[in-house]
Scaffold this active site. Structure first.
Site, short mmCIF file in Angstrom:
data_model
loop_
_atom_site.label_atom_id
_atom_site.label_comp_id
_atom_site.label_asym_id
_atom_site.label_seq_id
_atom_site.Cartn_x
_atom_site.Cartn_y
_atom_site.Cartn_z
N ASP A 37 0.85 -1.18 0.00
CA ASP A 37 0.00 0.00 0.00
C ASP A 37 0.90 1.25 0.00
OD1 ASP A 37 -2.43 1.56 0.41
OD2 ASP A 37 -1.75 1.81 2.47
N ASP A 54 -0.31 5.12 1.06
CA ASP A 54 -0.55 6.05 2.17
C ASP A 54 -0.46 5.34 3.52
OD1 ASP A 54 -2.54 8.75 1.12
OD2 ASP A 54 -1.62 7.31 -0.23
N LYS A 69 -8.22 -4.18 -4.76
CA LYS A 69 -6.77 -4.41 -4.73
C LYS A 69 -6.43 -5.87 -5.01
CE LYS A 69 -5.15 -0.60 -1.83
NZ LYS A 69 -4.31 -0.22 -0.68
N ASP A 111 -1.91 -1.10 5.73
CA ASP A 111 -2.28 -0.47 7.00
C ASP A 111 -3.77 -0.27 7.18
OD1 ASP A 111 -3.01 2.83 6.86
OD2 ASP A 111 -2.34 1.85 5.04
N ASP A 161 -7.03 -2.65 2.51
CA ASP A 161 -5.96 -3.64 2.27
C ASP A 161 -6.40 -5.06 2.64
OD1 ASP A 161 -4.09 -1.71 1.39
OD2 ASP A 161 -3.66 -1.17 3.47
#
Length: 230
Positions: free
Chosen positions: A13, A15, A151, A173, A177
């Protein structure tokens, strides 16, 4: 070209995983150098809900193996752009944006997906859209996507493009995800991950954000990752 099984693919990921919020989400030069060194021997893809126009600003000069952007809908390998969406999506998106306008919800449109800031909606309002699209949340904000595209599907598509059949390591995070973690061999959470990510992780890193990525790459290169996850 097929990738040999002794190499790994890290899918990360962006951010609050690769880049610190306190740094304005710009990737540090140390993290850039470490990733560039890593991709000389392995594979590293960045999987993010971000648009490419912003990634080009925040991660200028960073050249991973691939980018999987807009939450899995848009893939960049070298200079090639691959859309990971059904042909019908852009017509459906017009209906989505029309409904949002009628509900008085502010939104922005990326190359593929629709973004809604958490200040502008309630869960009940967005649930009305689920008959024609998927809605995913990330720390309160919402992303409106084609059904079944996320994703996870972006990573699966990327592996097909790369003809990769080795071990995949996912690190993240946030809530969006979780699906990514379903299609990787080793699940890793940075130290600042939300509880739901830490709960499913095989390994929770000691460090946060970019420092966590450095920690992970050191574990991989030293051969200690398997031992720690066991």
């Amino acid at each position: 070209m097929a990738i040999t099984s002794d190499k790994v693919l890290v899918v990360s990921d962006y951010d609050r995983t690769l880049a610190h919020e306190k740094d304005g989400f710009f990737v540090s030069e140390e993290v850039k150098r470490r990733i560039q060194s890593f991709v000389e021997r392995n594979y590293f893809a960045i999987v993010s809900g971000r648009e490419k126009r912003l990634i080009d600003i925040f991660a200028k000069g960073l050249k991973p193996t691939a980018w999987v952007l807009e939450n899995g809908t848009l893939i960049f390998v070298r200079d090639e752009e691959i859309l990971n969406v059904p042909r019908s999506w852009f017509q459906i998106r017009e209906e989505v944006t029309s409904r949002l306008e009628k509900m008085g919800i502010n939104f922005s449109v990326g190359r593929v997906i629709v973004y809604v800031n958490n200040r502008w909606f309630t869960d009940q309002e967005l649930s009305q859209l689920r008959e024609i699209c998927d809605v995913e949340y990330n720390r309160g904000d919402a992303m409106i996507l084609p059904k079944g595209i996320n994703k996870a599907s972006g990573i699966v598509k990327l592996k097909e493009i790369l003809k990769f059949n080795g071990k995949t390591i996912g690190v993240g995070d946030g809530e969006n995800d979780l699906k990514m973690m379903q299609v990787v061999d080793v699940k890793v959470a940075v130290g600042n991950a939300v509880p739901t990510i830490k709960e499913v992780a095989d390994l929770v890193l000691k460090h946060e954000d970019g420092e966590g990525i450095l920690e992970l790459l050191d574990l991989i290169d030293s051969g200690k990752l398997t031992k720690k996850t066991n």
